[in-house]
Motif scaffolding. Structure first.
Motif, PDB file in Angstrom:
ATOM      1  N   UNK A 250       0.833  -1.201   0.000  1.00 48.60           N
ATOM      2  CA  UNK A 250       0.000   0.000   0.000  1.00 48.60           C
ATOM      3  C   UNK A 250       0.869   1.252   0.000  1.00 48.60           C
ATOM      4  N   UNK A 251       1.980   1.204   0.729  1.00 52.05           N
ATOM      5  CA  UNK A 251       2.921   2.329   0.728  1.00 52.05           C
ATOM      6  C   UNK A 251       3.490   2.522  -0.673  1.00 52.05           C
ATOM      7  N   UNK A 252       3.865   1.427  -1.327  1.00 53.97           N
ATOM      8  CA  UNK A 252       4.407   1.504  -2.685  1.00 53.97           C
ATOM      9  C   UNK A 252       3.388   2.082  -3.657  1.00 53.97           C
ATOM     10  N   UNK A 253       2.137   1.669  -3.507  1.00 55.29           N
ATOM     11  CA  UNK A 253       1.075   2.115  -4.418  1.00 55.29           C
ATOM     12  C   UNK A 253       0.759   3.598  -4.242  1.00 55.29           C
ATOM     13  N   UNK A 254       0.878   4.091  -3.015  1.00 55.79           N
ATOM     14  CA  UNK A 254       0.491   5.473  -2.722  1.00 55.79           C
ATOM     15  C   UNK A 254       1.648   6.463  -2.754  1.00 55.79           C
ATOM     16  N   UNK A 255       2.878   5.951  -2.901  1.00 53.63           N
ATOM     17  CA  UNK A 255       4.031   6.841  -2.875  1.00 53.63           C
ATOM     18  C   UNK A 255       3.918   7.923  -3.957  1.00 53.63           C
ATOM     19  N   UNK A 256       4.025   9.183  -3.542  1.00 56.99           N
ATOM     20  CA  UNK A 256       3.934  10.306  -4.469  1.00 56.99           C
ATOM     21  C   UNK A 256       2.521  10.697  -4.842  1.00 56.99           C
ATOM     22  N   UNK A 257       1.521   9.969  -4.341  1.00 58.38           N
ATOM     23  CA  UNK A 257       0.124  10.246  -4.673  1.00 58.38           C
ATOM     24  C   UNK A 257      -0.498  11.187  -3.630  1.00 58.38           C
ATOM     25  N   UNK A 258      -1.618  11.784  -4.013  1.00 50.20           N
ATOM     26  CA  UNK A 258      -2.330  12.711  -3.124  1.00 50.20           C
ATOM     27  C   UNK A 258      -3.517  12.010  -2.474  1.00 50.20           C
ATOM     28  N   UNK A 259      -3.666  12.227  -1.181  1.00 47.66           N
ATOM     29  CA  UNK A 259      -4.819  11.729  -0.426  1.00 47.66           C
ATOM     30  C   UNK A 259      -5.490  12.928   0.239  1.00 47.66           C
ATOM     31  N   UNK A 260      -6.771  13.135  -0.041  1.00 49.86           N
ATOM     32  CA  UNK A 260      -7.522  14.235   0.568  1.00 49.86           C
ATOM     33  C   UNK A 260      -8.306  13.684   1.753  1.00 49.86           C
ATOM     34  N   UNK A 261      -8.142  14.320   2.900  1.00 52.34           N
ATOM     35  CA  UNK A 261      -8.768  13.871   4.143  1.00 52.34           C
ATOM     36  C   UNK A 261      -9.689  14.959   4.658  1.00 52.34           C
ATOM     37  N   UNK A 262     -10.971  14.626   4.795  1.00 54.22           N
ATOM     38  CA  UNK A 262     -11.883  15.569   5.439  1.00 54.22           C
ATOM     39  C   UNK A 262     -11.932  15.233   6.925  1.00 54.22           C
ATOM     40  N   UNK A 263     -11.485  16.191   7.718  1.00 54.80           N
ATOM     41  CA  UNK A 263     -11.364  16.011   9.160  1.00 54.80           C
ATOM     42  C   UNK A 263     -12.543  16.674   9.850  1.00 54.80           C
ATOM     43  N   UNK A 264     -13.308  15.871  10.598  1.00 53.51           N
ATOM     44  CA  UNK A 264     -14.465  16.442  11.278  1.00 53.51           C
ATOM     45  C   UNK A 264     -15.011  15.486  12.325  1.00 53.51           C
ATOM     46  N   UNK A 265     -16.143  15.851  12.923  1.00 53.63           N
ATOM     47  CA  UNK A 265     -16.817  14.995  13.882  1.00 53.63           C
ATOM     48  C   UNK A 265     -16.091  14.886  15.207  1.00 53.63           C
ATOM     49  N   UNK A 266     -16.265  13.712  15.855  1.00 57.11           N
ATOM     50  CA  UNK A 266     -15.695  13.483  17.188  1.00 57.11           C
ATOM     51  C   UNK A 266     -14.178  13.601  17.195  1.00 57.11           C
ATOM     52  N   UNK A 267     -13.547  13.313  16.062  1.00 53.07           N
ATOM     53  CA  UNK A 267     -12.086  13.390  15.980  1.00 53.07           C
ATOM     54  C   UNK A 267     -11.579  14.817  16.155  1.00 53.07           C
ATOM     55  N   UNK A 268     -12.483  15.795  16.055  1.00 55.19           N
ATOM     56  CA  UNK A 268     -12.094  17.187  16.275  1.00 55.19           C
ATOM     57  C   UNK A 268     -12.327  17.615  17.720  1.00 55.19           C
ATOM     58  N   UNK A 269     -12.956  16.742  18.511  1.00 56.32           N
ATOM     59  CA  UNK A 269     -13.336  17.109  19.884  1.00 56.32           C
ATOM     60  C   UNK A 269     -12.523  16.332  20.914  1.00 56.32           C
ATOM     61  N   UNK A 270     -12.452  15.014  20.748  1.00 56.05           N
ATOM     62  CA  UNK A 270     -11.739  14.158  21.679  1.00 56.05           C
ATOM     63  C   UNK A 270     -10.226  14.338  21.516  1.00 56.05           C
ATOM     64  N   UNK A 271      -9.530  14.609  22.610  1.00 56.13           N
ATOM     65  CA  UNK A 271      -8.101  14.930  22.532  1.00 56.13           C
ATOM     66  C   UNK A 271      -7.263  13.737  22.056  1.00 56.13           C
ATOM     67  N   UNK A 272      -7.614  12.530  22.483  1.00 51.76           N
ATOM     68  CA  UNK A 272      -6.879  11.337  22.055  1.00 51.76           C
ATOM     69  C   UNK A 272      -7.055  11.111  20.563  1.00 51.76           C
ATOM     70  N   UNK A 273      -8.287  11.272  20.073  1.00 52.75           N
ATOM     71  CA  UNK A 273      -8.554  11.096  18.652  1.00 52.75           C
ATOM     72  C   UNK A 273      -7.862  12.172  17.823  1.00 52.75           C
ATOM     73  N   UNK A 274      -7.861  13.398  18.343  1.00 55.51           N
ATOM     74  CA  UNK A 274      -7.149  14.480  17.660  1.00 55.51           C
ATOM     75  C   UNK A 274      -5.695  14.095  17.425  1.00 55.51           C
ATOM     76  N   UNK A 275      -5.059  13.623  18.489  1.00 56.12           N
ATOM     77  CA  UNK A 275      -3.640  13.280  18.407  1.00 56.12           C
ATOM     78  C   UNK A 275      -3.403  12.162  17.402  1.00 56.12           C
ATOM     79  N   UNK A 276      -4.291  11.143  17.383  1.00 59.53           N
ATOM     80  CA  UNK A 276      -4.092  10.013  16.475  1.00 59.53           C
ATOM     81  C   UNK A 276      -4.245  10.431  15.018  1.00 59.53           C
ATOM     82  N   UNK A 277      -5.192  11.331  14.744  1.00 62.99           N
ATOM     83  CA  UNK A 277      -5.377  11.807  13.366  1.00 62.99           C
ATOM     84  C   UNK A 277      -4.157  12.596  12.910  1.00 62.99           C
ATOM     85  N   UNK A 278      -3.642  13.462  13.760  1.00 63.77           N
ATOM     86  CA  UNK A 278      -2.469  14.261  13.396  1.00 63.77           C
ATOM     87  C   UNK A 278      -1.238  13.381  13.173  1.00 63.77           C
TER      88      UNK A 278
END
Length: 292
Positions: free
Chosen positions: A17-45
Protein backbone atom coordinates in the motif's frame (compact mmCIF):
# COMPACT_ATOMS: atom_id res chain seq x y z
CA UNK A 1 10.05 -11.74 20.48
CA UNK A 2 6.59 -12.80 19.23
CA UNK A 3 5.34 -9.24 19.71
CA UNK A 4 8.25 -7.89 17.67
CA UNK A 5 7.60 -10.39 14.88
CA UNK A 6 3.92 -9.39 14.90
CA UNK A 7 4.92 -5.72 14.52
CA UNK A 8 7.17 -6.65 11.60
CA UNK A 9 4.25 -8.48 10.00
CA UNK A 10 2.12 -5.36 10.24
CA UNK A 11 4.80 -3.33 8.49
CA UNK A 12 5.13 -5.95 5.73
CA UNK A 13 1.34 -5.93 5.26
CA UNK A 14 1.53 -2.16 4.75
CA UNK A 15 4.39 -2.31 2.23
CA UNK A 16 2.37 -2.80 -1.01
CA UNK A 17 0.00 0.00 0.00
CA UNK A 18 2.92 2.33 0.73
CA UNK A 19 4.41 1.50 -2.69
CA UNK A 20 1.08 2.12 -4.42
CA UNK A 21 0.49 5.47 -2.72
CA UNK A 22 4.03 6.84 -2.87
CA UNK A 23 3.93 10.31 -4.47
CA UNK A 24 0.12 10.25 -4.67
CA UNK A 25 -2.33 12.71 -3.12
CA UNK A 26 -4.82 11.73 -0.43
CA UNK A 27 -7.52 14.23 0.57
CA UNK A 28 -8.77 13.87 4.14
CA UNK A 29 -11.88 15.57 5.44
CA UNK A 30 -11.36 16.01 9.16
CA UNK A 31 -14.46 16.44 11.28
CA UNK A 32 -16.82 15.00 13.88
CA UNK A 33 -15.70 13.48 17.19
CA UNK A 34 -12.09 13.39 15.98
CA UNK A 35 -12.09 17.19 16.28
CA UNK A 36 -13.34 17.11 19.88
CA UNK A 37 -11.74 14.16 21.68
CA UNK A 38 -8.10 14.93 22.53
CA UNK A 39 -6.88 11.34 22.05
CA UNK A 40 -8.55 11.10 18.65
CA UNK A 41 -7.15 14.48 17.66
CA UNK A 42 -3.64 13.28 18.41
CA UNK A 43 -4.09 10.01 16.47
CA UNK A 44 -5.38 11.81 13.37
CA UNK A 45 -2.47 14.26 13.40
CA UNK A 46 0.00 11.39 13.81
CA UNK A 47 -1.61 9.55 10.87
CA UNK A 48 -1.42 12.62 8.65
CA UNK A 49 2.19 13.32 9.61
CA UNK A 50 3.21 9.70 9.00
CA UNK A 51 1.65 9.78 5.53
CA UNK A 52 3.83 12.75 4.61
CA UNK A 53 7.00 11.12 5.92
CA UNK A 54 6.48 7.95 3.85
CA UNK A 55 5.98 9.88 0.62
CA UNK A 56 2.20 10.39 0.44
CA UNK A 57 0.86 13.93 -0.05
CA UNK A 58 -2.03 14.51 2.38
CA UNK A 59 -4.34 17.49 1.92
CA UNK A 60 -6.60 18.20 4.91
CA UNK A 61 -10.01 19.86 4.64
CA UNK A 62 -11.69 20.52 7.98
CA UNK A 63 -15.13 21.28 9.27
CA UNK A 64 -15.83 23.13 12.47
CA UNK A 65 -19.49 22.67 13.32
CA UNK A 66 -19.03 22.15 17.08
CA UNK A 67 -16.82 25.24 17.40
CA UNK A 68 -19.25 27.33 15.34
CA UNK A 69 -22.26 26.12 17.36
CA UNK A 70 -20.45 26.85 20.63
CA UNK A 71 -19.70 30.42 19.55
CA UNK A 72 -23.26 30.93 18.24
CA UNK A 73 -24.61 29.67 21.57
CA UNK A 74 -22.44 32.20 23.42
CA UNK A 75 -24.01 34.90 21.22
CA UNK A 76 -27.56 33.53 21.80
CA UNK A 77 -27.94 32.64 18.10
CA UNK A 78 -29.81 29.39 17.36
CA UNK A 79 -28.21 27.31 14.57
CA UNK A 80 -30.52 26.32 11.72
CA UNK A 81 -30.00 23.66 9.03
CA UNK A 82 -31.61 22.77 5.71
CA UNK A 83 -30.85 19.37 4.10
CA UNK A 84 -27.69 19.06 6.18
CA UNK A 85 -26.43 22.56 5.28
CA UNK A 86 -26.10 25.40 7.77
CA UNK A 87 -28.47 28.32 7.14
CA UNK A 88 -26.04 31.26 7.19
CA UNK A 89 -27.22 34.83 7.62
CA UNK A 90 -24.72 37.72 7.74
CA UNK A 91 -24.07 37.37 11.47
CA UNK A 92 -23.65 33.59 11.27
CA UNK A 93 -21.30 34.03 8.31
CA UNK A 94 -19.13 36.40 10.31
CA UNK A 95 -18.96 33.86 13.14
CA UNK A 96 -18.25 30.93 10.79
CA UNK A 97 -15.41 32.78 9.07
CA UNK A 98 -13.90 33.91 12.36
CA UNK A 99 -14.07 30.42 13.89
CA UNK A 100 -13.07 28.33 10.86
CA UNK A 101 -10.16 30.48 9.69
CA UNK A 102 -9.04 32.18 12.89
CA UNK A 103 -9.47 29.35 15.40
CA UNK A 104 -10.09 25.84 14.05
CA UNK A 105 -7.69 26.03 11.10
CA UNK A 106 -4.81 27.33 13.19
CA UNK A 107 -5.39 24.76 15.92
CA UNK A 108 -5.13 21.93 13.37
CA UNK A 109 -1.97 23.43 11.89
CA UNK A 110 -0.44 23.67 15.36
CA UNK A 111 -1.37 20.05 16.18
CA UNK A 112 0.18 18.70 12.97
CA UNK A 113 3.32 20.74 13.63
CA UNK A 114 3.42 19.35 17.17
CA UNK A 115 3.24 15.81 15.75
CA UNK A 116 6.32 16.55 13.64
CA UNK A 117 4.69 17.64 10.39
CA UNK A 118 4.90 21.00 8.64
CA UNK A 119 1.39 22.29 8.03
CA UNK A 120 0.26 25.48 6.33
CA UNK A 121 -3.27 26.77 6.91
CA UNK A 122 -5.24 28.34 4.06
CA UNK A 123 -8.86 29.15 3.33
CA UNK A 124 -10.71 29.20 0.05
CA UNK A 125 -10.26 32.97 0.03
CA UNK A 126 -6.46 32.70 -0.23
CA UNK A 127 -5.35 32.90 -3.84
CA UNK A 128 -8.99 32.51 -4.88
CA UNK A 129 -8.55 28.85 -4.01
CA UNK A 130 -12.32 28.27 -3.88
CA UNK A 131 -14.38 30.40 -6.26
CA UNK A 132 -18.00 30.29 -5.16
CA UNK A 133 -21.47 31.59 -5.85
CA UNK A 134 -24.58 31.64 -3.69
CA UNK A 135 -26.13 28.22 -3.25
CA UNK A 136 -29.73 27.87 -4.40
CA UNK A 137 -32.12 25.21 -3.17
CA UNK A 138 -35.78 24.27 -3.46
CA UNK A 139 -37.85 25.45 -0.50
CA UNK A 140 -41.60 24.83 -0.75
CA UNK A 141 -41.38 24.58 -4.53
CA UNK A 142 -39.43 27.84 -4.99
CA UNK A 143 -35.77 28.44 -5.82
CA UNK A 144 -34.40 30.09 -2.68
CA UNK A 145 -31.11 30.71 -0.96
CA UNK A 146 -30.17 29.92 2.64
CA UNK A 147 -27.94 32.93 3.18
CA UNK A 148 -24.20 33.05 2.66
CA UNK A 149 -23.93 29.40 1.75
CA UNK A 150 -21.74 28.76 -1.25
CA UNK A 151 -21.83 26.55 -4.30
CA UNK A 152 -18.35 25.84 -5.70
CA UNK A 153 -17.71 27.18 -9.19
CA UNK A 154 -14.02 26.40 -9.45
CA UNK A 155 -11.06 25.12 -7.43
CA UNK A 156 -7.79 26.89 -8.22
CA UNK A 157 -5.63 23.98 -7.17
CA UNK A 158 -2.19 25.34 -8.08
CA UNK A 159 -1.53 26.66 -4.58
CA UNK A 160 -2.36 23.25 -3.07
CA UNK A 161 -0.23 21.44 -5.63
CA UNK A 162 2.75 23.65 -4.81
CA UNK A 163 2.35 23.14 -1.06
CA UNK A 164 1.55 19.41 -1.15
CA UNK A 165 4.36 18.48 -3.55
CA UNK A 166 6.85 20.18 -1.23
CA UNK A 167 7.48 19.30 2.41
CA UNK A 168 4.31 20.96 3.69
CA UNK A 169 0.79 19.75 4.45
CA UNK A 170 -2.03 22.11 3.36
CA UNK A 171 -4.94 22.51 5.79
CA UNK A 172 -8.00 24.08 4.14
CA UNK A 173 -10.84 25.99 5.82
CA UNK A 174 -14.08 25.64 3.78
CA UNK A 175 -14.78 29.32 3.11
CA UNK A 176 -15.12 30.38 -0.55
CA UNK A 177 -15.03 33.77 -2.25
CA UNK A 178 -17.54 35.06 -4.78
CA UNK A 179 -17.15 37.47 -7.69
CA UNK A 180 -19.27 39.82 -5.59
CA UNK A 181 -16.52 39.91 -2.95
CA UNK A 182 -18.64 38.09 -0.38
CA UNK A 183 -17.34 35.15 1.60
CA UNK A 184 -19.44 31.99 1.51
CA UNK A 185 -19.68 29.13 3.98
CA UNK A 186 -19.39 25.81 2.12
CA UNK A 187 -20.03 22.32 3.41
CA UNK A 188 -16.60 20.82 4.21
CA UNK A 189 -17.50 17.42 2.72
CA UNK A 190 -18.37 19.12 -0.56
CA UNK A 191 -15.10 21.10 -0.49
CA UNK A 192 -13.11 17.93 0.16
CA UNK A 193 -14.77 16.18 -2.78
CA UNK A 194 -14.15 19.11 -5.13
CA UNK A 195 -10.52 19.46 -4.05
CA UNK A 196 -9.96 15.73 -4.50
CA UNK A 197 -11.45 16.06 -7.99
CA UNK A 198 -9.28 19.05 -8.90
CA UNK A 199 -6.12 17.36 -7.65
CA UNK A 200 -7.02 13.99 -9.23
CA UNK A 201 -6.32 12.49 -5.82
CA UNK A 202 -5.74 8.79 -5.36
CA UNK A 203 -8.08 8.71 -2.35
CA UNK A 204 -10.75 10.82 -0.68
CA UNK A 205 -11.37 9.96 2.96
CA UNK A 206 -14.23 11.47 4.99
CA UNK A 207 -14.07 11.09 8.78
CA UNK A 208 -17.51 10.77 10.36
CA UNK A 209 -19.17 9.78 13.63
CA UNK A 210 -20.65 6.55 12.26
CA UNK A 211 -19.11 3.16 11.41
CA UNK A 212 -20.03 3.53 7.76
CA UNK A 213 -23.18 3.23 5.66
CA UNK A 214 -25.77 0.54 6.33
CA UNK A 215 -27.35 -1.13 3.27
CA UNK A 216 -30.82 -0.94 4.86
CA UNK A 217 -32.55 0.48 7.93
CA UNK A 218 -32.77 -2.97 9.51
CA UNK A 219 -29.17 -3.99 8.81
CA UNK A 220 -26.88 -4.64 11.75
CA UNK A 221 -23.65 -4.30 9.79
CA UNK A 222 -22.31 -1.63 7.47
CA UNK A 223 -21.76 -2.15 3.76
CA UNK A 224 -18.00 -2.48 3.11
CA UNK A 225 -18.49 -1.36 -0.51
CA UNK A 226 -21.27 0.55 -2.27
CA UNK A 227 -21.54 1.63 -5.90
CA UNK A 228 -22.72 5.09 -6.89
CA UNK A 229 -26.00 3.58 -8.13
CA UNK A 230 -26.58 1.89 -4.78
CA UNK A 231 -25.86 5.16 -2.97
CA UNK A 232 -28.50 7.01 -5.04
CA UNK A 233 -31.02 4.26 -4.21
CA UNK A 234 -30.25 4.58 -0.49
CA UNK A 235 -30.79 8.35 -0.68
CA UNK A 236 -34.09 7.88 -2.51
CA UNK A 237 -35.24 5.37 0.12
CA UNK A 238 -34.30 7.68 3.01
CA UNK A 239 -31.58 5.39 4.38
CA UNK A 240 -28.91 7.98 3.61
CA UNK A 241 -30.19 11.35 4.81
CA UNK A 242 -29.24 14.61 6.54
CA UNK A 243 -25.55 15.41 6.80
CA UNK A 244 -24.56 12.12 5.15
CA UNK A 245 -25.99 13.27 1.80
CA UNK A 246 -23.30 15.88 0.99
CA UNK A 247 -20.68 13.34 2.09
CA UNK A 248 -21.72 10.62 -0.36
CA UNK A 249 -22.44 13.09 -3.16
CA UNK A 250 -18.96 14.53 -2.68
CA UNK A 251 -17.58 11.00 -3.01
CA UNK A 252 -19.49 10.36 -6.23
CA UNK A 253 -18.43 13.70 -7.74
CA UNK A 254 -14.81 12.86 -6.92
CA UNK A 255 -15.10 9.43 -8.55
CA UNK A 256 -16.61 10.98 -11.68
CA UNK A 257 -13.61 13.34 -11.83
CA UNK A 258 -10.97 10.63 -11.70
CA UNK A 259 -10.40 9.96 -7.99
CA UNK A 260 -9.62 6.25 -7.63
CA UNK A 261 -11.20 5.44 -4.25
CA UNK A 262 -13.47 7.22 -1.78
CA UNK A 263 -14.12 6.19 1.82
CA UNK A 264 -16.55 6.97 4.64
CA UNK A 265 -14.59 6.28 7.86
CA UNK A 266 -15.45 6.15 11.54
CA UNK A 267 -13.32 8.95 12.97
CA UNK A 268 -14.03 7.67 16.49
CA UNK A 269 -11.56 4.82 15.90
CA UNK A 270 -7.97 5.79 16.79
CA UNK A 271 -5.69 5.77 13.72
CA UNK A 272 -8.64 5.12 11.40
CA UNK A 273 -6.73 6.63 8.46
CA UNK A 274 -3.83 4.19 8.75
CA UNK A 275 -6.17 1.26 9.35
CA UNK A 276 -8.02 2.00 6.13
CA UNK A 277 -5.01 2.75 3.94
CA UNK A 278 -2.44 0.22 5.13
CA UNK A 279 -4.34 -2.92 6.15
CA UNK A 280 -5.81 -5.69 3.99
CA UNK A 281 -9.22 -5.54 5.63
CA UNK A 282 -9.73 -1.78 5.89
CA UNK A 283 -12.63 -0.16 7.75
CA UNK A 284 -15.73 1.89 6.96
CA UNK A 285 -17.55 1.99 3.62
CA UNK A 286 -15.81 2.41 0.29
CA UNK A 287 -17.85 4.05 -2.48
CA UNK A 288 -16.94 3.13 -6.06
CA UNK A 289 -18.23 4.00 -9.54
CA UNK A 290 -19.12 0.39 -10.27
CA UNK A 291 -18.30 -3.17 -9.30
CA UNK A 292 -14.89 -3.66 -7.69
Amino acid sequence: MEELIKKAGILIEALPYIQRLYGKTVVIKYGGAAMVDQTLKASVMEDITLLKYIGVNPVVVHGGGPDINKTLDQLDITPQFHDGLRVTDAQTMEVAQMVLIGKTNKEIVALINKAGGKAIGVSGIDGNLIEAEQYKTDINGKQSDIGYVGNIKRINSKVLEIIAKDEYIPVVAPIGIGNDGHSYNINADTVAGEIASALKAEKLMLLTDVEGIKPSKSADNIAPVLTATEVYDLIENGIIDGGMIPKVLGCIKALDSGVSRTHILDGRIPHCILLEIFTDRGIGTMITKGSV
